[in-house]
Design a protein around this motif. Structure first.
Motif, PDB file in Angstrom:
ATOM      1  N   LEU A  20      30.616  -8.844  98.969  1.00  0.00           N
ATOM      2  CA  LEU A  20      31.047  -7.348  98.885  1.00  0.00           C
ATOM      3  C   LEU A  20      31.754  -6.852 100.203  1.00  0.00           C
ATOM      4  CD1 LEU A  20      27.747  -6.347  97.166  1.00  0.00           C
ATOM      5  CD2 LEU A  20      30.045  -6.828  95.937  1.00  0.00           C
ATOM      6  N   GLY A  21      31.625  -7.630 101.403  1.00  0.00           N
ATOM      7  CA  GLY A  21      32.220  -7.067 102.312  1.00  0.00           C
ATOM      8  C   GLY A  21      31.983  -7.985 103.787  1.00  0.00           C
ATOM      9  N   SER A  22      32.331  -7.404 104.708  1.00  0.00           N
ATOM     10  CA  SER A  22      32.125  -8.218 106.105  1.00  0.00           C
ATOM     11  C   SER A  22      31.802  -7.121 107.323  1.00  0.00           C
ATOM     12  CB  SER A  22      33.388  -8.988 106.312  1.00  0.00           C
ATOM     13  OG  SER A  22      33.417  -9.424 107.793  1.00  0.00           O
ATOM     14  N   SER A  23      31.040  -7.565 108.351  1.00  0.00           N
ATOM     15  CA  SER A  23      30.774  -6.897 109.429  1.00  0.00           C
ATOM     16  C   SER A  23      31.783  -6.752 110.226  1.00  0.00           C
ATOM     17  CB  SER A  23      29.395  -7.411 109.987  1.00  0.00           C
ATOM     18  OG  SER A  23      28.282  -6.986 109.376  1.00  0.00           O
ATOM     19  N   ARG A  24      32.699  -7.814 110.129  1.00  0.00           N
ATOM     20  CA  ARG A  24      33.881  -7.860 110.956  1.00  0.00           C
ATOM     21  C   ARG A  24      34.711  -6.278 110.868  1.00  0.00           C
ATOM     22  NH1 ARG A  24      34.018 -13.290 109.049  1.00  0.00           N
ATOM     23  NH2 ARG A  24      33.420 -14.777 110.907  1.00  0.00           N
ATOM     24  N   LEU A  25      34.640  -5.895 109.816  1.00  0.00           N
ATOM     25  CA  LEU A  25      35.436  -4.613 109.578  1.00  0.00           C
ATOM     26  C   LEU A  25      34.754  -3.805 110.362  1.00  0.00           C
ATOM     27  CD1 LEU A  25      35.817  -4.938 105.569  1.00  0.00           C
ATOM     28  CD2 LEU A  25      37.708  -4.971 107.291  1.00  0.00           C
ATOM     29  N   ALA A  26      33.536  -3.535 110.347  1.00  0.00           N
ATOM     30  CA  ALA A  26      32.648  -2.654 111.110  1.00  0.00           C
ATOM     31  C   ALA A  26      32.833  -2.651 112.758  1.00  0.00           C
ATOM     32  CB  ALA A  26      31.253  -2.563 110.843  1.00  0.00           C
ATOM     33  N   VAL A  81      39.219   5.670 107.831  1.00  0.00           N
ATOM     34  CA  VAL A  81      39.643   4.379 107.280  1.00  0.00           C
ATOM     35  C   VAL A  81      39.220   4.152 105.919  1.00  0.00           C
ATOM     36  CG1 VAL A  81      38.782   1.877 107.588  1.00  0.00           C
ATOM     37  CG2 VAL A  81      39.507   3.350 109.595  1.00  0.00           C
ATOM     38  N   ILE A  82      40.305   3.655 105.239  1.00  0.00           N
ATOM     39  CA  ILE A  82      40.233   3.309 103.726  1.00  0.00           C
ATOM     40  C   ILE A  82      40.061   1.749 103.484  1.00  0.00           C
ATOM     41  CG2 ILE A  82      41.066   3.926 101.258  1.00  0.00           C
ATOM     42  CD1 ILE A  82      42.953   6.042 102.808  1.00  0.00           C
ATOM     43  N   LEU A  83      39.115   1.409 102.908  1.00  0.00           N
ATOM     44  CA  LEU A  83      39.005  -0.008 102.661  1.00  0.00           C
ATOM     45  C   LEU A  83      38.686  -0.188 101.123  1.00  0.00           C
ATOM     46  CD1 LEU A  83      36.391  -0.769 105.545  1.00  0.00           C
ATOM     47  CD2 LEU A  83      38.793  -1.304 105.308  1.00  0.00           C
ATOM     48  N   HIS A  84      38.508  -1.640 100.631  1.00  0.00           N
ATOM     49  CA  HIS A  84      37.924  -1.509  99.213  1.00  0.00           C
ATOM     50  C   HIS A  84      36.723  -2.443  99.495  1.00  0.00           C
ATOM     51  CE1 HIS A  84      37.468  -2.149  95.020  1.00  0.00           C
ATOM     52  NE2 HIS A  84      37.505  -3.597  95.306  1.00  0.00           N
ATOM     53  N   TYR A  85      36.418  -3.562 100.367  1.00  0.00           N
ATOM     54  CA  TYR A  85      35.317  -4.163 100.681  1.00  0.00           C
ATOM     55  C   TYR A  85      34.500  -3.358 101.891  1.00  0.00           C
ATOM     56  CZ  TYR A  85      37.209  -8.503  98.471  1.00  0.00           C
ATOM     57  OH  TYR A  85      37.383  -9.457  97.592  1.00  0.00           O
ATOM     58  N   ALA A  86      33.252  -3.507 101.426  1.00  0.00           N
ATOM     59  CA  ALA A  86      32.346  -2.706 102.483  1.00  0.00           C
ATOM     60  C   ALA A  86      32.224  -3.132 103.861  1.00  0.00           C
ATOM     61  CB  ALA A  86      31.084  -2.835 101.820  1.00  0.00           C
ATOM     62  N   PRO A  87      32.217  -2.246 104.975  1.00  0.00           N
ATOM     63  CA  PRO A  87      31.807  -2.790 106.264  1.00  0.00           C
ATOM     64  C   PRO A  87      30.588  -2.888 106.917  1.00  0.00           C
ATOM     65  CG  PRO A  87      32.550  -0.480 106.055  1.00  0.00           C
ATOM     66  CD  PRO A  87      32.427  -0.852 104.853  1.00  0.00           C
ATOM     67  N   ILE A  88      29.603  -2.446 106.045  1.00  0.00           N
ATOM     68  CA  ILE A  88      28.185  -2.602 106.404  1.00  0.00           C
ATOM     69  C   ILE A  88      27.277  -2.926 105.100  1.00  0.00           C
ATOM     70  CG2 ILE A  88      28.438  -1.065 108.085  1.00  0.00           C
ATOM     71  CD1 ILE A  88      27.356   1.353 106.187  1.00  0.00           C
ATOM     72  N   THR A  89      26.065  -3.013 105.360  1.00  0.00           N
ATOM     73  CA  THR A  89      25.201  -3.368 104.263  1.00  0.00           C
ATOM     74  C   THR A  89      24.429  -2.190 103.617  1.00  0.00           C
ATOM     75  OG1 THR A  89      23.448  -3.666 105.817  1.00  0.00           O
ATOM     76  CG2 THR A  89      24.539  -5.616 105.099  1.00  0.00           C
ATOM     77  N   GLU A  90      24.360  -1.236 104.231  1.00  0.00           N
ATOM     78  CA  GLU A  90      23.900   0.026 103.807  1.00  0.00           C
ATOM     79  C   GLU A  90      24.436   0.424 102.492  1.00  0.00           C
ATOM     80  OE1 GLU A  90      22.345   3.240 106.850  1.00  0.00           O
ATOM     81  OE2 GLU A  90      23.690   1.937 107.922  1.00  0.00           O
ATOM     82  N   PRO A 146      30.414   7.486 109.872  1.00  0.00           N
ATOM     83  CA  PRO A 146      29.896   7.745 108.636  1.00  0.00           C
ATOM     84  C   PRO A 146      30.874   6.789 107.437  1.00  0.00           C
ATOM     85  CG  PRO A 146      30.852   9.758 109.278  1.00  0.00           C
ATOM     86  CD  PRO A 146      31.006   8.581 110.646  1.00  0.00           C
ATOM     87  N   VAL A 147      30.086   6.157 106.726  1.00  0.00           N
ATOM     88  CA  VAL A 147      30.681   5.392 105.581  1.00  0.00           C
ATOM     89  C   VAL A 147      30.026   5.872 104.184  1.00  0.00           C
ATOM     90  CG1 VAL A 147      30.902   2.922 104.924  1.00  0.00           C
ATOM     91  CG2 VAL A 147      30.583   3.188 107.328  1.00  0.00           C
ATOM     92  N   PHE A 148      31.129   5.987 103.362  1.00  0.00           N
ATOM     93  CA  PHE A 148      30.913   6.474 102.127  1.00  0.00           C
ATOM     94  C   PHE A 148      31.403   5.309 100.798  1.00  0.00           C
ATOM     95  CE2 PHE A 148      31.544  10.161 104.896  1.00  0.00           C
ATOM     96  CZ  PHE A 148      30.225  10.707 104.840  1.00  0.00           C
ATOM     97  N   ASN A 149      30.416   4.810 100.313  1.00  0.00           N
ATOM     98  CA  ASN A 149      30.721   3.991  99.106  1.00  0.00           C
ATOM     99  C   ASN A 149      31.168   5.124  97.968  1.00  0.00           C
ATOM    100  OD1 ASN A 149      31.143   2.426  96.743  1.00  0.00           O
ATOM    101  ND2 ASN A 149      29.081   1.389  96.959  1.00  0.00           N
ATOM    102  N   VAL A 150      32.755   5.028  97.391  1.00  0.00           N
ATOM    103  CA  VAL A 150      33.022   5.891  96.752  1.00  0.00           C
ATOM    104  C   VAL A 150      33.503   5.416  95.176  1.00  0.00           C
ATOM    105  CG1 VAL A 150      33.846   7.642  98.540  1.00  0.00           C
ATOM    106  CG2 VAL A 150      35.461   5.759  97.635  1.00  0.00           C
TER     107      VAL A 150
END
Length: 241
Positions: free
Chosen positions: A184-190, A162-171, A220-224
């Motif tokens: 910066l993002g939303s838990s709705r995505l996760a 999954v490719i996003l711009h906004y974050a799906p998690i706080t970590e 696994p989520v990566f901030n790239v």
């Protein structure tokens, strides 16, 4: 299962290139480096700095000689000048697969992409209550998650990113000021991601965030974002699926 589905795919992922109209250097060397080590290049939004067609043209010129497929989503900066259709046309003309609520399969891996949106995380997530402006903001966040869900349903491959711009998690936004986490993002995505089998999620947007985290279900989520320190020691992450 066919060989191309068993072979590991090496994915170079980066975000927040912020190509400027008056830039002093190009990304040609970076893309050449990526093409030498990866099978696919993923760009997770903010390809341009102000969403200007000229910025997109500069990026397109750098991407023109890429020898691997390029998959991308747009970020908030790409909408700034109201020329998003022109920006998209310029990039797709050089072969970039821009995902806006759709999926594409490359060598047995399904790539799904949306921009995502703000809204906050967990029990602090913004709810649709009060002024019309707040309800409109929540509606935009919900709409992006629905786009993501519809795209996920298109995936037939056994592996997916999954490719996003906004974050799906706080970590992966930890490191930014806590006051701006909701933007910066939303838990709705996760929540949407966790309804499917997902092998990796990449995003950008949080330039001062953290590299790695997981959704509640363990994806696994990566901030790239190019600014984030990564195991490669380079602006891009290298992920094998």
């Amino acid at each position: 299962m066919a060989n191309d589905q068993r072979r590991k795919l090496r994915i170079a992922a980066v975000a927040d290139l912020h190509v400027k109209e008056d830039r002093e250097q190009s990304y040609k060397a970076l893309f050449a480096d990526i093409c030498a080590v990866a099978d696919v290049l993923v760009i997770a939004g903010d390809l341009t700095d102000l969403g200007k067609p000229k910025e997109a043209e500069l990026l397109a010129a750098d991407l023109r000689n890429c020898t691997v497929p390029v998959v991308a989503v747009l970020g908030n900066h790409d909408y700034e000048s109201g020329a998003v259709d022109e920006v998209m046309a310029i990039l797709t003309d050089v072969g970039v697969k821009l995902l806006n609520g759709r999926a594409v399969e490359i060598e047995g891996v399904g790539f799904v992409g949306v921009k995502g949106f703000a809204g906050g995380f967990g029990r602090y997530m913004l709810s649709s209550f009060g002024e019309p402006a707040i309800k409109a903001m929540v509606a935009e966040s919900v709409d992006e998650t629905m786009r993501l869900e519809n795209a996920m349903r298109q995936v037939r491959a056994s592996r997916s990113m999954v490719i996003l711009h906004y974050a799906p998690i706080t970590e992966t936004v930890v490191g930014e000021p806590p006051e701006i986490f909701p933007f910066l993002g939303s838990s709705r995505l996760a929540e949407t991601i966790d309804r499917f089998k997902v092998d990796a999620v990449v995003h950008g947007h949080a330039h001062r965030g953290s590299y790695e985290g997981r959704t509640p279900a363990g994806a696994p989520v990566f901030n790239v974002a190019a600014h984030i320190e990564k195991p490669t020691g380079k602006p891009y992450a290298l992920i094998e699926l």
